[in-house]
Design an enzyme around this catalytic site. Structure first.
Site, PDB file in Angstrom:
ATOM      1  N   HIS A 163       0.823  -1.214   0.000  1.00  0.00           N
ATOM      2  CA  HIS A 163       0.000   0.000   0.000  1.00  0.00           C
ATOM      3  C   HIS A 163       0.855   1.261   0.000  1.00  0.00           C
ATOM      4  CE1 HIS A 163       0.736  -1.014   4.244  1.00  0.00           C
ATOM      5  NE2 HIS A 163       0.687   0.286   4.506  1.00  0.00           N
TER       6      HIS A 163
ATOM      7  N   ARG B 294       9.825  -1.322   2.815  1.00  0.00           N
ATOM      8  CA  ARG B 294       9.523  -0.396   1.725  1.00  0.00           C
ATOM      9  C   ARG B 294      10.000  -0.941   0.391  1.00  0.00           C
ATOM     10  NH1 ARG B 294      11.638   2.503   5.841  1.00  0.00           N
ATOM     11  NH2 ARG B 294      10.113   3.676   7.066  1.00  0.00           N
TER      12      ARG B 294
HETATM   13 ZN   LIG Z   1       1.532   1.091   6.308  1.00  0.00          ZN
END
Ligand SMILES: [Zn+2]
Length: 418
Positions: A268, A287
């Site tokens: 997300h 990430r």
């Molecule tokens: Zn998050």
């Protein structure tokens, strides 16, 4: 029961107006304000406001875990407040990310400890051994990318773009229009050498521009938000594989009151808007791009869930008392939205107070509209828009009523102690 002074976080993606306006403070601010944390996270605890001066909520809980948390919560969650609740205001896209499951976090934390990676090193992935399920509820329109789009629809998006450079990738998905195809395609994109990326990305961005121009003429709105987002990300993060990855994700616009639940492995990125966010008390983020921060692609690939997510928006549930519950499987937290009105009915009587049950649980209240009076035992405290209040487990019979014509309060509490 005490008012809570939140811990402000100033990240570059924050807003100079949203949080200040929510709290009734001068705006625009000098620095972007991204998050206001209400919790007992060791990195940045909120403070209890009292006449004797501020006390860290973390210290107050350490001193009296059973009084603050209640016996059951203290036992189940190791004498810690298991959730962190925030106001969040994004003016720019945040990084593309996912969070580990509990097992993955425990294993990763152990692994990085064994490898001697310092806990505060920028390359550290697992800063604790906890998972980090997140629930975000929009206060304004809130844009996000969340979960993989159903491959059949992504194939339609690729076809609409019609870029020759995309053809081999479209075939990967056509050959296997499921989680395995998504894994193959995402993995090849996120690991593309920069030279290859620099060839594909401009072609994709050009195709987005052309598709938007065509949409202008045909008035076909399908995928317009998706295309604009890809172009915007391309401007913020030129040459970043995350821009391509955005083509694969659900592009969601939440209306105020709507929510997303980001479970372990859900890829997300928040794009823009103001929200209330609640999560398990953890800092574990993996990430995949769209950030100047540490990116660890192999580790992200280990935790990602490639199962397509046909409907990313969480179904909220209206309770018999009119409050709205955002049900999630996370034991660490539960979030309820309570709308109150002081409006005298036809009979001239004010509306009845909202009682908080069950007892012996800690709660954080966030007021997002109007103001309320909070009563517990003999005490009453006013809670205004943009402010928060801590109710300890030992505060007897807490209840709220509107102090303005109408008011909206979020009640953050523990999900389950089983
Ligand atoms: Zn998050």
């Amino acid at each position: 029961m005490n008012l809570l002074d939140g811990a402000a976080r100033s990240y570059a993606w924050g807003s100079r107006t949203a949080l200040a306006e929510l709290r009734g403070l001068p705006s625009p601010t000098r620095h972007p304000e991204a998050e206001l944390w209400f919790g007992a996270h060791p990195g940045d605890p909120a403070h209890l406001v009292s006449e004797a001066g501020p006390t860290s909520l973390l210290e107050a809980i350490d001193r009296d875990p059973v009084g603050q948390l209640g016996a059951a919560v203290a036992e189940r969650f190791d004498s810690r407040l298991p959730f962190l609740v925030k106001f969040l205001a994004a003016d720019e896209p945040l990084s593309l990310q996912a969070h580990p499951s509990l097992d993955q976090a425990r294993e990763g934390y152990r692994r990085e400890n064994a490898a001697g990676v310092p806990i505060d090193a920028s390359v550290r992935n697992y800063r604790d051994a906890n998972h980090k399920p997140e629930l975000v509820v929009a206060l304004t329109e809130f844009d996000a990318l969340a979960g993989f789009r159903v491959p059949r629809e992504t194939i339609e998006l690729f076809a609409l773009l019609g870029a020759e450079e995309l053809a081999p990738y479209q075939r990967m998905l056509e050959d296997q229009p499921d989680a395995i195809g998504l894994r193959t395609l995402f993995t090849s994109w996120i690991t593309l050498p920069q030279r290859a990326l620099d060839a594909v990305l401009p072609a994709v961005l050009d195709a987005c521009v052309r598709a938007l121009e065509r949409a202008e003429t045909t008035r076909d709105r399908r995928f317009v938000a998706e295309l604009r987002t890809v172009l915007e990300l391309g401007e913020y993060y030129p040459g970043d594989a995350g821009v391509l990855a955005a083509l694969l994700l659900n592009r969601v616009t939440l209306r105020p009151g709507e929510a997303l639940y980001l479970d372990a492995g859900n890829l997300h990125a928040y794009l823009r808007g103001t929200a209330v966010e609640i999560m398990a008390n953890s800092d574990n983020v993996l990430r995949g791009g769209l950030t100047p921060k540490h990116v660890d692609v192999p580790e992200l690939l280990r935790v990602l869930d490639f199962e397509p997510l046909p409907s990313p928006v969480l179904e909220s549930r209206t309770q018999p008392d009119g409050s709205v519950r955002y049900p999630t499987p996370a034991p660490e937290f539960a979030l309820t939205r309570v709308e109150l009105s002081s409006g005298a009915g036809a009979d001239g009587a004010g509306s009845s107070p909202y009682t908080l049950g069950p007892l012996d649980r800690p709660r954080i209240l966030l007021c997002v509209h109007g103001s309320v009076q909070v009563r517990a035992g003999g005490a009453t405290l006013p809670l205004q828009r943009g402010h928060a209040l801590w109710i300890a487990a030992s505060d007897p019979d807490p209840e709220l009523c509107a102090a303005t014509e109408d008011a909206t309060v979020f009640v953050a509490e523990v999900g389950s102690v089983d």
